[in-house]
Design a protein around this motif. Structure first.
Motif: not given
Length: 507
Positions: A232-233, A267, A271, A274
């Motif tokens: 994710h991200g 980032v 973030t 996660k």
């Protein structure tokens, strides 16, 4: 891995492999664990090398190369030896055969070999013919489609006594269609399934379950869901930055402290948390629950009933199967309309009367039910059995997908959030029916068009098993989520050199 009734065929299109980092190729190979790998699409020795390096001991065929000097590559599966190159000319009758040709003009040679008995297949299994760059031709003016080499494919299918399925390299992995092809004055039914090497800019990896009945069910995943891009991200730029930090795998990312992640361009702290948490989820194949909220409440202490429906499409005119798995009794109840697809009322009434008479105090659980199963059941009840709408509305209904994904209460290890992907990542071993939701809908549509034609009738037991498998997979995911520890995503960033799960706080 294959069971006695199916072969797991992983398709890695050469055009997709060109865009993948080698760590993503290895990740995909480890995630699927196929019995046989094929590379459809244009001839590409570099793509072949990438897969061979990632799976040195796995059977692999990129027939366009003509490696080994052959234009025809024949593999055979039986439950004793798994998938092997076919060297014997007297195979057991129950084998599954996979034959890959280098190009379409080789079909003439294959036809001769099969007709003369020079090449033999198992008569009581199924044969799958891999044609790497076969693409259905579409005429937008005439609104018609043509299957190239149809005459040869029909002839080969008529020669062999077992089911023959064509695997078309140039069609999307989600493509499946049964063609009616002319041969000697009659019609031969030839199922065709796609292997995903299209020119439409798609980048999919798919594992096809090829069954001894000749059916194919594809589990397609976007190629970006492997390697560092699976997190994710993490987009392309962040993945490149992570590689510069020495990270090649999701495990490497989990070994970073969050403070190291926040130093990457673009980032932020949230973030980074996660990304780090998701790396731990993928590496451990265990869900991470991010809340104290319970996903399901029950009235009587018994586990929820797991519900799944099958329809004739996304905008259904009939709910033709309703399956309910009861974990308390380890039993499955199926309600199927087998006789009159023009009348949606009987199967609906059979389900609702059974449910209200026997389980009106039980909680119901679905996967994406609020947007599909519950919504359509409520609409059909309102239309055909309004007398049961009020008691239906009084039932306790929960949607595990909504709780975990939409509401953000959990991180899951599946490369997509589809039920079968999540369940598989959590260790669920499915019943390999070789079906997908789209195929069950298409099968019932054929039955609706010709309800009095026995040839149009679905294999009811196989479709019932598919629905039951979804119900049992849902229960497996529910148990994994409810048994997972509750944690938040924060990391103190002071976990030492490895930083792995440093400071993950239990609630």
């Amino acid at each position: 891995m294959a069971t006695t009734d199916s072969v797991a065929l992983l398709t890695l299109p050469s055009t997709t492999l060109e865009r993948l980092h080698q760590s993503a190729v290895r990740d995909a190979l480890g995630y699927f664990e196929p019995d046989l790998i094929t590379i459809p699409g244009p001839r590409n020795p570099v793509a072949f090398a990438a897969v061979r390096d990632g799976a040195p001991n796995r059977p692999l065929v990129h027939p366009q190369l003509g490696h080994g000097g052959g234009a025809i590559h024949h593999y055979r599966y039986n439950h004793r030896g798994g998938v092997r190159e076919a060297v014997d000319q007297n195979p057991p009758s129950e084998t599954i055969d996979l034959i890959a040709i280098q190009r379409r003009d080789v079909l003439d040679r294959l036809e001769t070999q099969l007709e003369t008995g020079e090449r033999r297949t198992g008569s009581q299994g199924a044969t799958f013919l891999i044609v790497p760059q076969l693409t259905v031709e579409w005429d937008p003016t005439a609104l018609s489609s043509t299957l190239p080499a149809a005459e040869r494919l029909a002839t080969i299918s008529s020669i062999l006594p077992e089911p023959v399925t064509v695997l078309a390299g140039g069609q999307p992995a989600t493509y499946t269609h049964e063609w009616g092809l002319s041969h000697d004055g009659s019609t031969v039914r030839v199922p065709v399934a796609g292997l995903g090497a299209t020119d439409r800019g798609e980048s999919m990896i798919a594992q096809c379950t090829c069954t001894r009945h000749g059916s194919v069910g594809a589990e397609a995943v976007d190629a970006d869901q492997f390697g560092l891009r699976a997190l994710h991200g993490v987009g392309r730029t962040t993945a490149d930055q992570l590689r510069k930090q020495g990270c090649q795998t999701t495990r490497d990312v989990g070994d970073l402290a969050i403070n190291d992640l926040t130093e990457l361009p673009g980032v932020g702290r949230t973030t980074a948390e996660k990304i780090h948490a998701h790396a731990a989820v993928i590496d451990s194949s265990e869900p991470l629950v991010l809340t104290n909220k319970t996903p399901v409440k029950t009235r009587d202490g018994r586990p929820p009933l797991c519900l799944d429906i099958e329809t004739d499409g996304l905008s259904p005119t009939i709910i033709w199967q309703i399956g309910v798995y009861d974990p308390a009794a380890d039993s499955h109840q199926a309600f199927i309309e087998r006789t009159d697809p023009s009348d949606p009322a009987p199967v609906l009434e059979a389900f609702i009367t059974w449910l209200l008479a026997n389980h009106r105090d039980r909680t119901l659980l679905t996967w994406n039910g609020h947007r599909f199963d519950y919504r359509h059941l409520r609409q059909f009840l309102d239309r055909y059995h309004p007398e049961y709408v009020e008691p239906w509305d009084g039932l306790w209904t929960y949607d595990l997908y909504e709780w975990a994904v939409r509401d953000g209460n959990a991180l899951l290890p599946g490369r997509t959030n589809k039920l079968d992907h999540v369940a598989r990542a959590l260790g669920y071993e499915p019943d390999e029916t070789g079906l997908t939701g789209a195929q069950t809908a298409a099968a019932y549509q054929r039955f609706m068009r010709n309800p009095n034609d026995s040839a149009s009738e679905p294999d009811w037991e196989r479709h019932r098993a598919y629905c039951e498998d979804d119900c049992r997979a849902l229960w497996h995911v529910y148990r994994a989520i409810t048994e997972a520890p509750r944690r938040d995503m924060t990391d103190s960033g002071s976990g030492g050199a490895d930083g792995r799960q440093a400071g993950l706080t239990d609630f």
